[in-house]
Design a protein around this motif. Sequence first.
Motif, PDB file in Angstrom:
ATOM      1  N   TYR A   1      26.876  45.705  36.599  1.00 57.90           N
ATOM      2  CA  TYR A   1      28.305  44.756  36.527  1.00 57.90           C
ATOM      3  C   TYR A   1      28.134  45.002  38.568  1.00 57.90           C
ATOM      4  O   TYR A   1      28.580  46.052  39.570  1.00 57.90           O
TER       5      TYR A   1
ATOM      6  N   GLY B   1      31.003  43.573  40.531  1.00 56.73           N
ATOM      7  CA  GLY B   1      32.105  42.356  40.879  1.00 56.73           C
ATOM      8  C   GLY B   1      32.448  41.964  42.406  1.00 56.73           C
ATOM      9  O   GLY B   1      31.144  41.709  43.028  1.00 56.73           O
ATOM     10  N   LYS B   2      33.661  41.023  42.451  1.00 54.48           N
ATOM     11  CA  LYS B   2      33.904  40.910  43.343  1.00 54.48           C
ATOM     12  C   LYS B   2      33.743  41.548  44.991  1.00 54.48           C
ATOM     13  O   LYS B   2      32.902  41.147  46.273  1.00 54.48           O
ATOM     14  N   ALA B   3      34.432  43.029  44.776  1.00 53.92           N
ATOM     15  CA  ALA B   3      34.554  43.646  45.908  1.00 53.92           C
ATOM     16  C   ALA B   3      33.472  45.670  45.425  1.00 53.92           C
ATOM     17  O   ALA B   3      33.599  46.151  46.619  1.00 53.92           O
ATOM     18  N   LYS B   4      33.317  45.730  44.171  1.00 51.64           N
ATOM     19  CA  LYS B   4      32.712  46.241  43.339  1.00 51.64           C
ATOM     20  C   LYS B   4      31.956  46.448  43.078  1.00 51.64           C
ATOM     21  O   LYS B   4      31.267  45.339  42.585  1.00 51.64           O
TER      22      LYS B   4
ATOM     23  N   VAL C   1      29.115  48.735  40.224  1.00 51.40           N
ATOM     24  CA  VAL C   1      28.845  49.822  39.195  1.00 51.40           C
ATOM     25  C   VAL C   1      27.443  50.032  38.879  1.00 51.40           C
ATOM     26  O   VAL C   1      26.868  49.112  38.628  1.00 51.40           O
TER      27      VAL C   1
ATOM     28  N   LEU D   1      29.745  57.218  35.991  1.00 50.75           N
ATOM     29  CA  LEU D   1      29.692  55.841  36.679  1.00 50.75           C
ATOM     30  C   LEU D   1      29.094  56.000  37.774  1.00 50.75           C
ATOM     31  O   LEU D   1      30.094  56.966  38.821  1.00 50.75           O
TER      32      LEU D   1
ATOM     33  N   GLN E   1      39.665  58.628  36.397  1.00 50.81           N
ATOM     34  CA  GLN E   1      38.696  58.042  36.259  1.00 50.81           C
ATOM     35  C   GLN E   1      37.897  59.419  37.629  1.00 50.81           C
ATOM     36  O   GLN E   1      36.511  59.521  37.656  1.00 50.81           O
TER      37      GLN E   1
ATOM     38  N   VAL F   1      32.755  58.331  39.239  1.00 51.41           N
ATOM     39  CA  VAL F   1      33.458  57.935  38.182  1.00 51.41           C
ATOM     40  C   VAL F   1      33.196  58.830  36.554  1.00 51.41           C
ATOM     41  O   VAL F   1      32.051  58.118  36.132  1.00 51.41           O
ATOM     42  N   LYS F   2      34.067  58.612  35.558  1.00 51.12           N
ATOM     43  CA  LYS F   2      34.637  58.904  34.608  1.00 51.12           C
ATOM     44  C   LYS F   2      34.143  57.470  34.005  1.00 51.12           C
ATOM     45  O   LYS F   2      34.572  56.391  34.077  1.00 51.12           O
ATOM     46  N   LYS F   3      33.420  57.286  32.599  1.00 44.93           N
ATOM     47  CA  LYS F   3      32.586  55.960  32.215  1.00 44.93           C
ATOM     48  C   LYS F   3      33.846  55.384  31.580  1.00 44.93           C
ATOM     49  O   LYS F   3      34.277  56.249  30.672  1.00 44.93           O
ATOM     50  N   LEU F   4      34.517  54.156  31.647  1.00 48.44           N
ATOM     51  CA  LEU F   4      35.846  54.278  30.376  1.00 48.44           C
ATOM     52  C   LEU F   4      34.974  52.859  29.852  1.00 48.44           C
ATOM     53  O   LEU F   4      34.999  51.623  30.208  1.00 48.44           O
TER      54      LEU F   4
ATOM     55  N   MET G   1      36.508  49.675  29.499  1.00 49.83           N
ATOM     56  CA  MET G   1      38.877  49.130  29.805  1.00 49.83           C
ATOM     57  C   MET G   1      38.917  48.026  29.473  1.00 49.83           C
ATOM     58  O   MET G   1      38.528  47.607  28.590  1.00 49.83           O
TER      59      MET G   1
ATOM     60  N   LYS H   1      42.973  39.686  32.404  1.00 49.94           N
ATOM     61  CA  LYS H   1      41.570  39.504  33.643  1.00 49.94           C
ATOM     62  C   LYS H   1      41.511  38.768  33.705  1.00 49.94           C
ATOM     63  O   LYS H   1      40.297  39.090  32.502  1.00 49.94           O
TER      64      LYS H   1
ATOM     65  N   GLU I   1      44.565  49.865  36.802  1.00 50.39           N
ATOM     66  CA  GLU I   1      43.326  49.039  35.753  1.00 50.39           C
ATOM     67  C   GLU I   1      43.396  50.652  34.998  1.00 50.39           C
ATOM     68  O   GLU I   1      43.226  51.538  35.730  1.00 50.39           O
TER      69      GLU I   1
ATOM     70  N   ASP J   1      39.379  51.754  37.765  1.00 51.29           N
ATOM     71  CA  ASP J   1      39.010  50.961  38.973  1.00 51.29           C
ATOM     72  C   ASP J   1      39.872  51.464  39.967  1.00 51.29           C
ATOM     73  O   ASP J   1      39.041  52.371  40.576  1.00 51.29           O
TER      74      ASP J   1
HETATM   75  P1  ADP Z   1      36.133  41.970  39.523  1.00 51.45           P
HETATM   76  O1  ADP Z   1      35.895  42.754  38.050  1.00 51.45           O
HETATM   77  O2  ADP Z   1      38.146  42.364  39.381  1.00 51.45           O
HETATM   78  O3  ADP Z   1      35.881  41.084  40.786  1.00 51.45           O
HETATM   79  P2  ADP Z   1      35.270  44.160  41.471  1.00 51.45           P
HETATM   80  O4  ADP Z   1      35.004  44.352  42.123  1.00 51.45           O
HETATM   81  O5  ADP Z   1      35.821  45.697  41.804  1.00 51.45           O
HETATM   82  O6  ADP Z   1      36.316  44.073  40.413  1.00 51.45           O
HETATM   83  O7  ADP Z   1      34.736  44.702  40.302  1.00 51.45           O
HETATM   84  C1  ADP Z   1      34.728  46.948  39.686  1.00 51.45           C
HETATM   85  C2  ADP Z   1      34.870  46.587  38.078  1.00 51.45           C
HETATM   86  O8  ADP Z   1      34.356  47.640  37.220  1.00 51.45           O
HETATM   87  C3  ADP Z   1      36.047  45.769  37.224  1.00 51.45           C
HETATM   88  O9  ADP Z   1      35.527  44.725  36.475  1.00 51.45           O
HETATM   89  C4  ADP Z   1      36.692  47.122  37.281  1.00 51.45           C
HETATM   90  O10 ADP Z   1      37.666  46.794  35.537  1.00 51.45           O
HETATM   91  C5  ADP Z   1      35.094  48.053  36.384  1.00 51.45           C
HETATM   92  N1  ADP Z   1      35.537  49.570  36.367  1.00 51.45           N
HETATM   93  C6  ADP Z   1      36.706  49.982  37.410  1.00 51.45           C
HETATM   94  N2  ADP Z   1      36.567  51.319  37.377  1.00 51.45           N
HETATM   95  C7  ADP Z   1      35.459  51.360  35.736  1.00 51.45           C
HETATM   96  C8  ADP Z   1      35.649  52.470  35.427  1.00 51.45           C
HETATM   97  N3  ADP Z   1      35.980  53.702  35.748  1.00 51.45           N
HETATM   98  N4  ADP Z   1      34.235  52.434  34.531  1.00 51.45           N
HETATM   99  C9  ADP Z   1      34.258  50.955  33.296  1.00 51.45           C
HETATM  100  N5  ADP Z   1      34.340  50.224  34.578  1.00 51.45           N
HETATM  101  C10 ADP Z   1      35.047  50.687  35.516  1.00 51.45           C
END
Ligand code: ADP
Length: 237
Positions: A8, A10-13, A15, A24, A69, A81-84, A86, A123, A179, A192
Amino acid sequence: MQKGKELYRGKAKTVFLTDNPSLLVLEFRNDTSAFDGEKIEQLDRKGEVNNKFNHFIMQQLEAAGVKTQVQSLMSDTESVVKKLDMIPVECVIRNFAAGSLCRRLGVEEGIALSPPTFEFFLKNDALHDPMVNESHITGFNWATEAQIAQMKAISFEVNNVLSPLFAKGGMLLVDFKLEFGIDANNDLILGDEFTPDGCRLWDSETRKKLDKDRFRQGLGSVVESYIEVAQRIGLSL
Ligand code: ADP
Ligand code: UDP
């Protein structure tokens, strides 16, 4: 542990999967977004600063008995991190009024909230993360009543651990977003991130903003302020 394919972005991270199904990799990018992704910029070193900041805070929380995590730092910008699974809600604690609370209730920024407030937001960027209540969360099966109670209790516990930590560094923890997710043992875990991207921190004396509001409001020195916050709580970057 081997980093696998992207799960995945996201906007800043970003995965990534790993060869261990319960782990993960979170990559913290320099991308900085505000207003549900309407304003996006790259800020030098922000990924590294937030990755190390998040790891440090999660370790402090673990030491205080909060289940997180956190596993290990993998590189300057990546953490294992631990896979969760969410839960699709954001938990917000506020010690002082700011941001959407001021807009929603027409109150002045900076009013102390005693006791602190707790709010849930769904979210969903397209809907601008609307506020939801507990009956929405149970009604749509986003979480159970027991999980809601745990998210609230852990959020207040995080406030009890982190407010004094930032106070020692001469800062007010104004508000923050958490989160949570469910791990393979069905335990509710903090996921998160906790960084200046997802909280508000003001200098206790001058109330100078040291968090992502510097980016939202075009105040400049964004990453420099995050580094200053880190230094004030004993993390040199
Ligand atoms: P966004 O989804 O708001 O754009 P981010 O860019 O921070 O945010 O993306 C990180 C994504 O990873 C988020 O959707 C968050 O819920 C998810 N995430 C964070 N930590 C974990 C985790 N430990 N296991 C699974 N998913 C995670
Ligand atoms: N927050 C966040 N992600 C979001 C919404 C809010 O990290 O999608 C954080 C925000 O940085 C602040 C707190 O949660 O520390 C409360 O945010 P608020 O509801 O005031 O919304 P904002 O005006 O910041 O959008």
